[in-house]
Design a protein around this motif. Structure first.
Motif, PDB file in Angstrom:
ATOM      1  N   ILE A  70       6.769   8.602  -0.454  1.00 35.61           N
ATOM      2  CA  ILE A  70       6.787   7.501  -1.273  1.00 35.61           C
ATOM      3  C   ILE A  70       6.682   7.676  -2.469  1.00 35.61           C
ATOM      4  CG2 ILE A  70       5.252   5.436  -1.436  1.00 35.61           C
ATOM      5  CD1 ILE A  70       4.694   5.384   1.539  1.00 35.61           C
ATOM      6  N   LYS A  71       7.133   7.051  -3.429  1.00 35.15           N
ATOM      7  CA  LYS A  71       6.818   7.334  -4.879  1.00 35.15           C
ATOM      8  C   LYS A  71       6.199   5.976  -5.383  1.00 35.15           C
ATOM      9  CE  LYS A  71       7.821   7.314  -9.332  1.00 35.15           C
ATOM     10  NZ  LYS A  71       8.088   6.216 -10.447  1.00 35.15           N
ATOM     11  N   THR A  72       5.303   6.100  -6.194  1.00 39.65           N
ATOM     12  CA  THR A  72       4.802   4.812  -6.998  1.00 39.65           C
ATOM     13  C   THR A  72       4.518   4.735  -8.465  1.00 39.65           C
ATOM     14  OG1 THR A  72       2.449   5.220  -6.892  1.00 39.65           O
ATOM     15  CG2 THR A  72       3.068   4.392  -4.897  1.00 39.65           C
ATOM     16  N   GLY A  73       4.996   3.657  -9.131  1.00 38.92           N
ATOM     17  CA  GLY A  73       5.146   3.737 -10.588  1.00 38.92           C
ATOM     18  C   GLY A  73       4.030   2.684 -10.806  1.00 38.92           C
ATOM     19  N   ALA A  74       4.781   1.823 -11.753  1.00 39.57           N
ATOM     20  CA  ALA A  74       3.921   0.602 -12.213  1.00 39.57           C
ATOM     21  C   ALA A  74       3.700  -0.316 -10.943  1.00 39.57           C
ATOM     22  CB  ALA A  74       4.547  -0.290 -13.195  1.00 39.57           C
ATOM     23  N   LEU A  75       2.411  -0.918 -10.701  1.00 37.70           N
ATOM     24  CA  LEU A  75       2.054  -1.413  -9.425  1.00 37.70           C
ATOM     25  C   LEU A  75       1.647  -3.022  -9.574  1.00 37.70           C
ATOM     26  CD1 LEU A  75       0.327   1.504  -7.286  1.00 37.70           C
ATOM     27  CD2 LEU A  75       2.490   0.510  -7.037  1.00 37.70           C
ATOM     28  N   GLY A  76       1.616  -3.119 -10.820  1.00 41.15           N
ATOM     29  CA  GLY A  76       1.563  -4.759 -11.165  1.00 41.15           C
ATOM     30  C   GLY A  76       0.050  -5.248 -10.851  1.00 41.15           C
ATOM     31  N   LYS A  77      -0.599  -5.113  -9.991  1.00 39.47           N
ATOM     32  CA  LYS A  77      -2.001  -5.686  -9.826  1.00 39.47           C
ATOM     33  C   LYS A  77      -2.850  -5.142  -8.826  1.00 39.47           C
ATOM     34  CE  LYS A  77      -0.711  -9.690  -7.189  1.00 39.47           C
ATOM     35  NZ  LYS A  77      -0.679 -11.289  -7.074  1.00 39.47           N
ATOM     36  N   ALA A  78      -4.104  -5.033  -8.632  1.00 42.51           N
ATOM     37  CA  ALA A  78      -4.863  -4.332  -7.726  1.00 42.51           C
ATOM     38  C   ALA A  78      -4.510  -4.905  -6.270  1.00 42.51           C
ATOM     39  CB  ALA A  78      -6.501  -4.769  -8.113  1.00 42.51           C
ATOM     40  N   ASP A  79      -4.297  -5.924  -6.048  1.00 41.33           N
ATOM     41  CA  ASP A  79      -3.928  -6.347  -4.737  1.00 41.33           C
ATOM     42  C   ASP A  79      -2.457  -5.553  -4.114  1.00 41.33           C
ATOM     43  OD1 ASP A  79      -5.865  -8.148  -4.609  1.00 41.33           O
ATOM     44  OD2 ASP A  79      -4.612 -10.113  -5.179  1.00 41.33           O
ATOM     45  N   VAL A  80      -1.619  -5.079  -5.016  1.00 40.58           N
ATOM     46  CA  VAL A  80      -0.512  -4.508  -4.782  1.00 40.58           C
ATOM     47  C   VAL A  80      -1.154  -3.134  -4.101  1.00 40.58           C
ATOM     48  CG1 VAL A  80       1.502  -3.418  -5.127  1.00 40.58           C
ATOM     49  CG2 VAL A  80       0.979  -5.647  -6.048  1.00 40.58           C
ATOM     50  N   VAL A  81      -2.218  -2.486  -4.538  1.00 41.09           N
ATOM     51  CA  VAL A  81      -2.625  -1.304  -4.087  1.00 41.09           C
ATOM     52  C   VAL A  81      -3.577  -1.443  -2.971  1.00 41.09           C
ATOM     53  CG1 VAL A  81      -4.252   0.412  -4.855  1.00 41.09           C
ATOM     54  CG2 VAL A  81      -3.160  -0.510  -6.727  1.00 41.09           C
ATOM     55  N   LYS A  82      -3.931  -2.617  -2.721  1.00 39.45           N
ATOM     56  CA  LYS A  82      -4.759  -2.739  -1.416  1.00 39.45           C
ATOM     57  C   LYS A  82      -3.753  -2.675  -0.505  1.00 39.45           C
ATOM     58  CE  LYS A  82      -8.460  -4.959  -3.829  1.00 39.45           C
ATOM     59  NZ  LYS A  82      -9.064  -6.163  -4.138  1.00 39.45           N
ATOM     60  N   VAL A  83      -2.563  -3.595  -0.758  1.00 39.05           N
ATOM     61  CA  VAL A  83      -1.602  -3.653   0.491  1.00 39.05           C
ATOM     62  C   VAL A  83      -0.877  -2.409   0.900  1.00 39.05           C
ATOM     63  CG1 VAL A  83       0.770  -4.659   0.902  1.00 39.05           C
ATOM     64  CG2 VAL A  83      -0.940  -6.029   0.079  1.00 39.05           C
ATOM     65  N   LEU A  84      -0.475  -1.648  -0.297  1.00 36.85           N
ATOM     66  CA  LEU A  84       0.079  -0.198  -0.097  1.00 36.85           C
ATOM     67  C   LEU A  84      -0.914   0.782   0.803  1.00 36.85           C
ATOM     68  CD1 LEU A  84       1.961   2.009  -0.604  1.00 36.85           C
ATOM     69  CD2 LEU A  84       0.870   2.500  -2.834  1.00 36.85           C
ATOM     70  N   VAL A  85      -2.169   0.711   0.329  1.00 40.65           N
ATOM     71  CA  VAL A  85      -3.280   1.593   1.251  1.00 40.65           C
ATOM     72  C   VAL A  85      -3.394   1.144   2.365  1.00 40.65           C
ATOM     73  CG1 VAL A  85      -5.761   2.272   1.002  1.00 40.65           C
ATOM     74  CG2 VAL A  85      -4.446   2.215  -1.176  1.00 40.65           C
ATOM     75  N   GLU A  86      -3.148  -0.017   2.848  1.00 43.74           N
ATOM     76  CA  GLU A  86      -3.317  -0.459   4.373  1.00 43.74           C
ATOM     77  C   GLU A  86      -2.085   0.173   4.776  1.00 43.74           C
ATOM     78  OE1 GLU A  86      -3.849  -4.768   4.437  1.00 43.74           O
ATOM     79  OE2 GLU A  86      -5.457  -4.652   3.161  1.00 43.74           O
ATOM     80  N   PHE A  87      -1.094  -0.196   4.183  1.00 45.47           N
ATOM     81  CA  PHE A  87       0.241   0.608   5.023  1.00 45.47           C
ATOM     82  C   PHE A  87      -0.010   2.051   5.147  1.00 45.47           C
ATOM     83  CE2 PHE A  87       4.496   2.120   4.340  1.00 45.47           C
ATOM     84  CZ  PHE A  87       5.114   1.753   5.361  1.00 45.47           C
ATOM     85  N   LEU A  88      -0.365   2.804   4.099  1.00 43.36           N
ATOM     86  CA  LEU A  88      -0.653   4.109   4.289  1.00 43.36           C
ATOM     87  C   LEU A  88      -1.399   4.439   5.397  1.00 43.36           C
ATOM     88  CD1 LEU A  88      -0.680   5.284   0.515  1.00 43.36           C
ATOM     89  CD2 LEU A  88       0.978   5.509   2.083  1.00 43.36           C
ATOM     90  N   GLY A  89      -2.506   3.753   5.482  1.00 37.15           N
ATOM     91  CA  GLY A  89      -3.331   3.869   6.708  1.00 37.15           C
ATOM     92  C   GLY A  89      -2.553   3.921   8.114  1.00 37.15           C
ATOM     93  N   LYS A  90      -1.591   3.141   8.252  1.00 32.77           N
ATOM     94  CA  LYS A  90      -0.849   3.063   9.294  1.00 32.77           C
ATOM     95  C   LYS A  90       0.371   4.175   9.489  1.00 32.77           C
ATOM     96  CE  LYS A  90       0.236  -1.264   8.694  1.00 32.77           C
ATOM     97  NZ  LYS A  90       0.890  -2.451   8.608  1.00 32.77           N
ATOM     98  N   HIS A  91       0.456   4.883   8.498  1.00 31.72           N
ATOM     99  CA  HIS A  91       1.548   5.984   8.188  1.00 31.72           C
ATOM    100  C   HIS A  91       0.879   6.978   7.442  1.00 31.72           C
ATOM    101  CE1 HIS A  91       4.517   3.067   9.625  1.00 31.72           C
ATOM    102  NE2 HIS A  91       3.958   2.114   8.765  1.00 31.72           N
ATOM    103  N   PRO A  92       0.030   7.717   8.053  1.00 30.26           N
ATOM    104  CA  PRO A  92      -0.822   8.764   7.194  1.00 30.26           C
ATOM    105  C   PRO A  92      -0.279  10.046   6.929  1.00 30.26           C
ATOM    106  CG  PRO A  92      -1.757   8.820   9.355  1.00 30.26           C
ATOM    107  CD  PRO A  92      -0.663   7.569   9.222  1.00 30.26           C
ATOM    108  N   ASN A  93       0.974  10.371   7.500  1.00 31.05           N
ATOM    109  CA  ASN A  93       1.448  11.598   7.224  1.00 31.05           C
ATOM    110  C   ASN A  93       2.641  11.493   6.262  1.00 31.05           C
ATOM    111  OD1 ASN A  93       0.035  12.890   9.287  1.00 31.05           O
ATOM    112  ND2 ASN A  93       1.163  12.120  10.924  1.00 31.05           N
ATOM    113  N   ILE A  94       2.758  10.373   5.807  1.00 29.45           N
ATOM    114  CA  ILE A  94       4.002  10.445   4.505  1.00 29.45           C
ATOM    115  C   ILE A  94       3.302  11.024   3.491  1.00 29.45           C
ATOM    116  CG2 ILE A  94       5.469   8.907   3.333  1.00 29.45           C
ATOM    117  CD1 ILE A  94       5.224   6.881   5.703  1.00 29.45           C
TER     118      ILE A  94
END
Length: 253
Positions: A70-94
């Motif tokens: 996964i590559k991240t750039g401009a994320l727009g707002k804090a809520d997007v970070v929270k959604v991404l971190v929740e997703f990473l919690g379900k996919h911790p090895n990426i």
């Protein structure tokens, strides 16, 4: 997978990521995080994409296709970070390569204080590597000394910090990898001309492509730096501002 913003000049953001990742032999899975008003000179405004829509996109794509980085750039707002971190919690090895986009080279803002805080508190510790330029590193690490700033971020949870040198001066660009227990590693390339639009995006996306292909951090950085250098040597005069690296020109390692 890419989470990044749209640059209507085509020089940076998600277009740069898609071009670089494709050129390096990977298939991009792009998730748009924000729309910008931007040209090759600066950013003049931005509007974040709804975080719930991004959540649905992440889950939808992950249920269908394997994600190798996964590559991240401009994320727009804090809520997007929270959604991404929740997703990473379900996919911790990426492996995650985070370009902590805060300001455009022309000085325009791409992150407010709440977004910066969310990246520092929630995302950085999940990332395989963050790739700040000199300005971003000083802002995030609280010091104008790159080593001190990088180690401050590592102490706060970052696994590794690649301090990029494209915004500096001198005949060479030096990119420096800081990690917790190893002495810094340095990569040097000749500095060509002035500043280019989208080099930070290109570098981080290229590193993510290498990681998706199973390369080590060091090998991925070396490959990415060579690719960015090649793209800069063939840069395009798209607009009246910074030249744009040509990420579509044939390249071989």
């Amino acid at each position: 997978m890419i989470l990044s913003g749209l640059d209507p000049s085509g020089g940076a953001g998600i277009q740069a990521d898609i071009q670089a990742i494709t050129a390096l032999g990977c298939h991009p899975l792009p998730v748009l995080t924000c729309l910008t008003v931007q040209d090759t000179r600066n950013v003049y405004g931005a509007c974040a994409v709804d975080a719930e829509l991004i959540r649905k996109q992440l889950d939808c794509v992950a249920a269908d296709a394997p994600i190798h980085a996964i590559k991240t750039g401009a994320l727009g707002k804090a809520d997007v970070v929270k959604v991404l971190v929740e997703f990473l919690g379900k996919h911790p090895n990426i492996p995650v390569v985070t370009d902590p986009v805060i300001k455009a080279a022309g000085g325009g803002d791409l992150a407010d204080e709440s977004l910066i805080r969310a990246m520092k508190e929630l995302l950085f510790s999940r990332a395989d590597m963050i790739t700040p330029n000199g300005i971003e590193l000083a802002l995030l690490g609280g010091s104008d000394d790159p080593a001190e700033a990088a180690h401050s971020l590592i102490a706060a949870g970052c696994q590794s910090v690649l301090a990029t040198g494209g915004h500096g001066e001198g005949p060479q660009i030096t990119n420096t990898l800081y990690t917790r227990d190893v002495a810094p590693l340095y990569w040097h390339i000749e500095r060509v001309g002035g500043e280019y639009h989208g080099t930070g995006c290109t570098l981080a996306a290229s590193i993510a492509a290498g990681r998706a292909q199973g390369l080590s951090q060091r090998a991925a950085i070396s490959q990415a730096q060579n690719f960015v250098n090649h793209a800069i040597l063939h840069a395009l005069e798209v607009g009246r501002g910074q030249p744009v690296p040509d990420r579509g020109i044939p390249w071989e390692q």
